[in-house]
Write an enzyme that holds these catalytic residues in place. Structure first.
Site, short mmCIF file in Angstrom:
data_model
loop_
_atom_site.label_atom_id
_atom_site.label_comp_id
_atom_site.label_asym_id
_atom_site.label_seq_id
_atom_site.Cartn_x
_atom_site.Cartn_y
_atom_site.Cartn_z
N HIS A 89 0.80 -1.35 0.02
CA HIS A 89 -0.03 0.04 -0.03
C HIS A 89 1.01 1.32 -0.10
O HIS A 89 1.92 1.41 0.83
CB HIS A 89 -1.13 0.23 1.07
CG HIS A 89 -1.62 1.32 1.22
ND1 HIS A 89 -3.08 1.22 0.80
CD2 HIS A 89 -1.54 2.40 1.66
CE1 HIS A 89 -3.74 2.33 0.89
NE2 HIS A 89 -2.83 3.26 1.51
N CYS A 90 0.83 1.99 -1.05
CA CYS A 90 1.59 3.47 -1.21
C CYS A 90 0.91 4.45 -0.93
O CYS A 90 -0.02 4.83 -1.72
CB CYS A 90 2.21 3.38 -2.47
SG CYS A 90 3.40 4.68 -3.05
#
EC number: 2.3.1.225
Length: 488
Positions: free
Chosen positions: A194-195
């Site tokens: 998850h960025c």
């Protein structure tokens, strides 16, 4: 009750059972016009949707806006203060190349942030219950308050054993390389990470755009930093270093932002280049899923054994369609007709359905016959006893029966007209011919009122048989038995 006082009884009849005959086009269900809703409006994950579901992002998007502002401000200052001087002193190709890199970076960033990363749909309640039942049967455990440890399944991929974990949130066995994102609360296919900088998960459907974004951003950052330094150097040669900084203060801000960000961006690009060349994900690399430290026979079953092939598959392969169909419409539940009650057929049933009789309808019809038999045909006659319900040579009460359909006054089609006429003759004999017979058997009890009162055959056959007082008494007692039946 006197024969003429049937008003209250008729009111009771109409309040209990409606005798209004229905047409086949009528429906007991009134369909309410409900506005069609799309699936993204009731999506269970922690996501935000824009443009009627076309844009899908994570709920925490503050860092994404910071990324967007840094790129826009840095590039805008470069095109406004550095490119005019560099285009004159060096070449006009500098702003052209810078513009191409800028638009490519913005396109890949928005494509990564606004797309579905590969979210897996959650199981429906029926699917979840069926899967739980299969797991309980396989494990030999009974369903109770105890929550068992995480369940797994093992599959073999290219000779390597891969475990599929059960997701207690989505109620599914996650496919290989999938993982549950705690921030978005979704299971993502080929989950990488998850960025927060792009405001979305990075998975199977947007990984290539994420990689092209960080790679192009690395080139843009190095490009801007190099030509900002070139701009300051050329001005320093003409008017000195301090005067150059005073003439172009924006170049100082650009150089500082690019200097501190280029290391992390270039390092991240190199790391993902390694992952693509070996066909791994960030999640697998951090966990060491295919590390040689776990065993000599542990290897990556997803690698093609060739760097070029791995890169082509990750960057040039087809993009799988979205599995959640976030812009699709929610299908409303189809209203189900009410179940038949009190031995009567469903509203608007056909004649063929009325000929069929299940066990419950037979029981209800038997109750009706018992109550009708317990009610005397004439007020002066006593009721039946239990010993007289079964007579030798005549069928019992457990024989198959035909259910009665509301709104259909004619007898069931299974009874021929001649047989019905003969039966009515046996049921309603002349009183003068049976002076010594004081009781009625169940077969001689009056039929349901819909077959007596509503049938033209019954009217034509019994008008000359029964007197006026007998007809009123028959109507009253038949209605009383029908009311008793409806209250059961």
């Amino acid at each position: 009750m006197p024969p003429g006082g049937g008003g209250p009884m008729k009111d009771c009849e109409y309040s209990q059972i409606s005798t209004h005959s229905s047409s086949p086009m009528e429906s007991p269900h009134k369909k309410k016009k409900i506005a069609a809703r799309r699936k993204w409006e009731v999506f269970p994950g922690r996501n935000k949707f824009f443009c009627n579901g076309r844009i899908m992002m994570a709920r925490q998007t503050g860092v994404f806006y910071l990324t967007l502002i840094l790129i826009l401000v840095t590039s805008g200052l470069f095109f406004a203060f550095d490119c005019p001087y560099l285009a004159v002193k060096i070449t006009p190709a500098i702003p052209v190349v810078g513009g191409i890199l800028f638009f490519f970076v913005m396109g890949t960033l928005l494509r990564t942030s606004f797309s579905d990363p590969g979210v897996l749909p959650r199981a429906t309640p029926d699917e979840a219950a069926d899967l739980e039942r299969q797991i309980d049967i396989a494990n030999g455990t009974s369903s109770g308050g105890y929550r068992p440890p995480p369940r797994t399944k093992e599959v073999i991929i290219n000779g390597q054993t891969v475990k599929l974990k059960y997701c207690f949130t989505c109620k599914i066995f996650r496919p290989p390389r999938a993982s549950h994102c705690s921030l978005c609360d979704n299971c993502v296919e080929r989950f990488d990470h998850h960025c927060p900088w792009v405001g979305n998960c990075v998975g199977k459907r947007n990984y290539r755009f994420f990689y092209m974004f960080i790679l192009s951003l690395s080139f843009l950052t190095v490009f801007i930093f190099a030509f900002v330094v070139t701009h300051v150097t050329l001005r320093s040669q003409q008017a000195g270093f301090l005067n150059a900084l005073k003439d172009s203060p924006a170049s100082v801000l650009e150089a500082v932002v690019c200097f501190f960000s280029v290391w992390s961006i270039v390092g991240l690009s190199g790391f993902h280049t390694y992952l693509i060349s070996s066909n791994q994900t960030t999640n697998e690399d951090i966990k060491g899923s295919w590390s040689n430290k776990r065993g000599k026979e542990n290897y990556n079953p997803y690698s093609y054994g060739n760097i070029f092939t791995n890169c082509c598959v990750a960057l040039c392969g087809p993009i799988s369609p979205s599995l959640i169909d976030r812009r699709g419409y929610i299908q409303p539940d189809t209203p189900q007709p009410a179940a038949p009650s009190n031995g009567m057929s469903a509203y608007g049933a056909t004649q063929s359905q009325s000929d069929m009789c299940d066990q419950d309808q037979c029981i209800q019809s038997t109750k009706f016959v018992l109550q009708a038999a317990a009610t005397p045909l004439l007020q002066s006659e006593p009721s039946l006893t239990s010993d007289e319900l079964h007579l030798p040579g005549k069928p019992g009460l457990g024989t198959p029966c035909a259910s009665l359909t509301l709104g259909q006054p004619t007898p069931p089609s299974s009874m021929p007209n001649l047989a019905a006429e003969a039966a009515l003759t046996d049921i309603l004999p002349l009183k003068e011919e049976h002076v010594g017979h004081q009781f009625l058997t169940p077969e001689e009890a009056p039929s349901p009122p819909r077959m007596l009162a509503g049938s033209p055959l019954a009217h034509s056959r019994t008008m000359h048989v029964l007197g006026l007082a007998s007809q009123d008494s028959l109507h009253e007692d038949s209605v009383r038995g029908l009311v008793k039946l409806s209250s059961v």
